[in-house]
Design a protein around this motif. Structure first.
Motif, mmCIF file in Angstrom:
data_model
loop_
_atom_site.group_PDB
_atom_site.id
_atom_site.type_symbol
_atom_site.label_atom_id
_atom_site.label_comp_id
_atom_site.label_asym_id
_atom_site.label_seq_id
_atom_site.Cartn_x
_atom_site.Cartn_y
_atom_site.Cartn_z
ATOM 1 N N ARG A 146 0.824 -1.085 -0.024
ATOM 2 C CA ARG A 146 0.070 0.049 -0.041
ATOM 3 C C ARG A 146 0.862 1.162 -0.134
ATOM 4 O O ARG A 146 1.903 1.106 0.476
ATOM 5 N N ALA A 147 0.352 2.171 -0.446
ATOM 6 C CA ALA A 147 0.877 3.635 -0.434
ATOM 7 C C ALA A 147 -0.090 4.535 0.496
ATOM 8 O O ALA A 147 -1.319 4.720 0.131
ATOM 9 N N ALA A 163 8.180 -2.877 6.325
ATOM 10 C CA ALA A 163 7.232 -3.917 5.736
ATOM 11 C C ALA A 163 7.041 -4.250 4.259
ATOM 12 O O ALA A 163 6.361 -5.090 3.729
ATOM 13 N N GLY A 164 7.470 -2.898 3.625
ATOM 14 C CA GLY A 164 7.232 -2.889 2.245
ATOM 15 C C GLY A 164 6.305 -2.011 1.743
ATOM 16 O O GLY A 164 6.324 -1.639 0.655
ATOM 17 N N HIS A 165 5.787 -1.238 2.601
ATOM 18 C CA HIS A 165 4.709 -0.237 2.172
ATOM 19 C C HIS A 165 5.577 1.152 1.947
ATOM 20 O O HIS A 165 6.504 1.310 2.596
ATOM 21 N N ALA A 166 5.075 1.884 1.140
ATOM 22 C CA ALA A 166 5.159 3.549 0.987
ATOM 23 C C ALA A 166 4.706 4.287 1.832
ATOM 24 O O ALA A 166 3.040 4.349 1.801
ATOM 25 N N VAL A 167 5.095 5.015 2.719
ATOM 26 C CA VAL A 167 4.383 5.978 3.441
ATOM 27 C C VAL A 167 4.895 7.433 3.145
ATOM 28 O O VAL A 167 6.308 7.682 3.248
ATOM 29 N N LEU A 168 4.045 8.361 2.615
ATOM 30 C CA LEU A 168 4.265 9.844 2.416
ATOM 31 C C LEU A 168 3.695 10.706 3.457
ATOM 32 O O LEU A 168 2.394 10.524 3.816
ATOM 33 N N VAL A 217 11.858 14.959 10.385
ATOM 34 C CA VAL A 217 10.714 14.522 9.915
ATOM 35 C C VAL A 217 10.890 13.958 8.464
ATOM 36 O O VAL A 217 10.177 12.740 8.269
ATOM 37 N N ALA A 218 11.155 14.699 7.517
ATOM 38 C CA ALA A 218 11.259 14.405 6.216
ATOM 39 C C ALA A 218 11.993 12.936 5.905
ATOM 40 O O ALA A 218 11.543 12.412 5.147
ATOM 41 N N GLU A 219 12.846 13.032 6.713
ATOM 42 C CA GLU A 219 13.746 11.477 6.668
ATOM 43 C C GLU A 219 12.988 10.356 6.917
ATOM 44 O O GLU A 219 13.114 9.389 6.443
ATOM 45 N N LEU A 220 11.798 10.588 7.612
ATOM 46 C CA LEU A 220 10.914 9.354 8.014
ATOM 47 C C LEU A 220 10.339 8.721 6.636
ATOM 48 O O LEU A 220 9.849 7.619 6.679
ATOM 49 N N PHE A 221 9.875 9.478 5.779
ATOM 50 C CA PHE A 221 9.201 9.360 4.627
ATOM 51 C C PHE A 221 9.603 8.786 3.429
ATOM 52 O O PHE A 221 10.897 9.239 2.963
ATOM 53 N N ASP A 222 8.880 8.191 2.434
ATOM 54 C CA ASP A 222 9.368 7.997 0.992
ATOM 55 C C ASP A 222 9.381 9.001 0.127
ATOM 56 O O ASP A 222 9.862 9.201 -0.962
#
Length: 280
Positions: A10-11, A40-45, A59-64
């Motif tokens: 999921r994204a 787990a393989g999901h994209a999180v934005l 904060v920015a580095e947490l995300f895809d």
């Protein structure tokens, strides 16, 4: 998740203020949930009305990637997918309308938060709200806003994507109407009063644009997208997503757009949402 259940990537698109973070600070449980979902393989934005200039580096580095300025600026990894600004003539007309009403405001761009000297001074008066992050938290609250400020007397010459208005003698909707139908108005979270505060944005831009564009770039269908939000500027992405999650206590129209409802940051609602969706 049971090994017998096929993996479904999921994204997820997470609003910041009031959803992921409280007063600009992300609780440790939310940080860990984002990292676990990505592992787990999901994209999180991140999908926020904030410009990238006031999103802290940790904060920015947490995300895809990030959808910032409510959809005007979109980044996936190191690739910039979108950068939409107010056209020059419209930008000038908008600034002139705000100045005519004596509003306090900031012009938001991914590189800076542009303010007049008097508006910057008004923001500086809120420095007392700053507190040091506790163990495991990310983001510095109001300090992230103050650190992005660039002061200029030439606001009519600035390139920007959106405007935060936190004090004006007339309603934000009236100011938008004076500018014209190319500009929309919404409530925002950097405010000093009710009626004369909000966001001015390009009417054609929406967080849903980021959700669709990123999903396409990742090769995912809309049914594999998740949106989590609490405000009026989240409505577009909530309605566009395969699964929409609203924050408890949101406005009625936000709750009506949701498939699931979870607590706010203090109740670690992002953790609850990811668990319900089998993303952790």
């Amino acid at each position: 998740m049971s090994a017998s259940v096929p993996f479904r990537r999921r994204a997820a698109f997470l609003d910041f203020d009031g959803t992921l973070a409280q007063n600009g600070v992300i609780p440790r449980a939310h940080t860990e949930a984002v990292l676990r979902a990505r592992e787990a393989g999901h994209a999180v934005l991140l999908s926020t009305g904030r410009p990238a200039s006031i999103v802290a580096a940790d904060v920015a580095e947490l995300f895809d990637g990030m959808v910032t300025s409510a959809g005007a600026h979109i980044r996936l990894g190191q690739e910039q997918l979108r950068d939409v600004r107010f056209p020059a003539a419209l930008a000038r007309r908008t600034v002139e309308a705000l100045e005519s009403h004596g509003a306090h405001y900031a012009l938001e761009a991914h590189e800076a938060l542009w303010c007049s000297p008097r508006s910057a001074e008004r923001l500086e008066e809120r420095r007392a709200e700053i507190r040091a992050p506790r163990d495991g938290e990310r983001g510095r609250g109001f300090a992230d806003i103050l650190s992005a400020i660039e002061v200029t007397e030439q606001l009519t010459e600035v390139s920007f994507a959106k405007i935060a208005v936190w004090s004006a003698p007339v309603g934000i909707e009236r100011i938008a109407a004076e500018i014209g139908e190319a500009v929309g108005a919404l409530p925002n979270s950097i405010s000093e009063d009710g009626r004369g505060s909000g966001e001015l944005h390009l009417a054609e831009v929406d967080k849903a644009d980021g959700l669709r564009l990123v999903a396409e770039r990742l090769g995912l269908g809309i049914h594999d997208t998740v949106a989590i939000g609490d405000g009026p500027n989240d409505l577009g992405m909530l309605r566009a997503a395969g699964t929409a999650v609203a924050i408890l206590g949101s406005r009625d129209e936000v709750l009506a757009a949701a498939d699931e409802v979870v607590p706010g940051p203090a109740g670690h609602g992002v953790v609850t949402a990811f668990e319900r969706l089998g993303m952790l």
